[in-house]
Design a protein around this motif. Sequence first.
Motif, short mmCIF file in Angstrom:
data_model
loop_
_atom_site.label_atom_id
_atom_site.label_comp_id
_atom_site.label_asym_id
_atom_site.label_seq_id
_atom_site.Cartn_x
_atom_site.Cartn_y
_atom_site.Cartn_z
N SER A 52 5.80 48.05 41.05
CA SER A 52 4.60 48.06 40.20
C SER A 52 5.00 48.08 38.74
O SER A 52 6.08 48.58 38.37
CB SER A 52 3.72 49.27 40.52
N TYR A 53 4.12 47.58 37.90
CA TYR A 53 4.36 47.55 36.46
C TYR A 53 4.55 48.95 35.91
O TYR A 53 5.49 49.22 35.15
CB TYR A 53 3.20 46.82 35.77
N SER A 54 3.67 49.87 36.28
CA SER A 54 3.75 51.23 35.73
C SER A 54 5.04 51.93 36.17
O SER A 54 5.69 52.60 35.37
CB SER A 54 2.52 52.05 36.10
N TRP A 55 5.42 51.77 37.45
CA TRP A 55 6.65 52.37 37.94
C TRP A 55 7.85 51.79 37.19
O TRP A 55 8.74 52.51 36.75
CB TRP A 55 6.83 52.14 39.43
N PHE A 56 7.86 50.48 37.03
CA PHE A 56 8.97 49.81 36.35
C PHE A 56 9.10 50.28 34.91
O PHE A 56 10.18 50.64 34.45
CB PHE A 56 8.80 48.30 36.41
N ARG A 57 7.99 50.28 34.19
CA ARG A 57 8.01 50.68 32.78
C ARG A 57 8.51 52.11 32.62
O ARG A 57 9.38 52.40 31.80
CB ARG A 57 6.61 50.51 32.19
N LYS A 58 7.99 53.01 33.44
CA LYS A 58 8.38 54.42 33.37
C LYS A 58 9.85 54.60 33.75
O LYS A 58 10.60 55.29 33.05
CB LYS A 58 7.49 55.23 34.32
N THR A 59 10.28 54.00 34.83
CA THR A 59 11.64 54.15 35.31
C THR A 59 12.65 53.52 34.37
O THR A 59 13.70 54.10 34.09
CB THR A 59 11.78 53.54 36.72
N PHE A 60 12.34 52.34 33.85
CA PHE A 60 13.24 51.67 32.91
C PHE A 60 13.46 52.55 31.68
O PHE A 60 14.59 52.74 31.24
CB PHE A 60 12.69 50.30 32.50
N LYS A 61 12.38 53.12 31.17
CA LYS A 61 12.50 53.97 29.98
C LYS A 61 13.29 55.24 30.29
O LYS A 61 14.08 55.69 29.46
CB LYS A 61 11.13 54.32 29.42
N GLU A 62 13.10 55.82 31.47
CA GLU A 62 13.86 57.01 31.84
C GLU A 62 15.36 56.74 31.89
O GLU A 62 16.16 57.58 31.50
CB GLU A 62 13.41 57.53 33.21
N TYR A 63 15.75 55.56 32.35
CA TYR A 63 17.17 55.25 32.52
C TYR A 63 17.82 54.64 31.29
O TYR A 63 19.03 54.70 31.14
CB TYR A 63 17.38 54.35 33.74
N THR A 64 17.03 54.03 30.40
CA THR A 64 17.62 53.37 29.23
C THR A 64 17.23 54.02 27.91
O THR A 64 17.79 53.68 26.87
CB THR A 64 17.20 51.89 29.18
N ASN A 65 16.25 54.88 27.94
CA ASN A 65 15.71 55.54 26.74
C ASN A 65 14.96 54.60 25.80
O ASN A 65 14.69 54.96 24.66
CB ASN A 65 16.80 56.29 25.97
N VAL A 66 14.67 53.40 26.25
CA VAL A 66 13.79 52.49 25.51
C VAL A 66 12.85 51.81 26.50
O VAL A 66 13.20 51.63 27.67
CB VAL A 66 14.55 51.41 24.71
N SER A 67 11.70 51.45 26.02
CA SER A 67 10.75 50.76 26.89
C SER A 67 11.27 49.35 27.16
O SER A 67 12.07 48.81 26.39
CB SER A 67 9.38 50.69 26.23
N PRO A 68 10.81 48.72 28.24
CA PRO A 68 11.23 47.35 28.51
C PRO A 68 10.90 46.40 27.35
O PRO A 68 11.71 45.55 26.99
CB PRO A 68 10.45 46.97 29.77
#
Length: 146
Positions: A52-68
């Motif tokens: 999902s878009y929301s899961w991806f956005r949240k998870t990507f930011k948690e792991y990279t410290n920046v939004s997609p």
Amino acid sequence: MLHILGSIYYKERNNSYANTFILEKVNAARELMKDVDNPRDVEAIARELGVSYSWFRKTFKEYTNVSPAHYIMQLRLRKAKLMLLNSSLSVKEIAYELRYEDSAYFSAIFKKYVGCSPSEYRAGCISGAAQGGTPATPCKTTREVP
């Protein structure tokens, strides 16, 4: 006692699986985002990854410290810097190549994150190299752009 150890082992194993799954998705997303010549929006990337878009956005930011979206912008600005230094294309042509809607918007984003306009960046780097110095960034970077 054995039940508790079994539970701990099970949780650790699940966390390892979850982290592997997440890392695979984040790394796959980074690979998709690297292709700045054929940009995809964040929703399309999430669909390609099957999440999902929301899961991806949240998870990507948690792991990279920046939004997609910010990560994509950083990649585009990195390519813009290279193009400014290694080509004779105008700022307008570079903005077009990087799929910015117009050169004024591109210049505003560039200045906001790099600290100077694209033209100043190009002139500063070229003049620094011409004077025998290293072609370092002539601008004081105000925000992180790798």
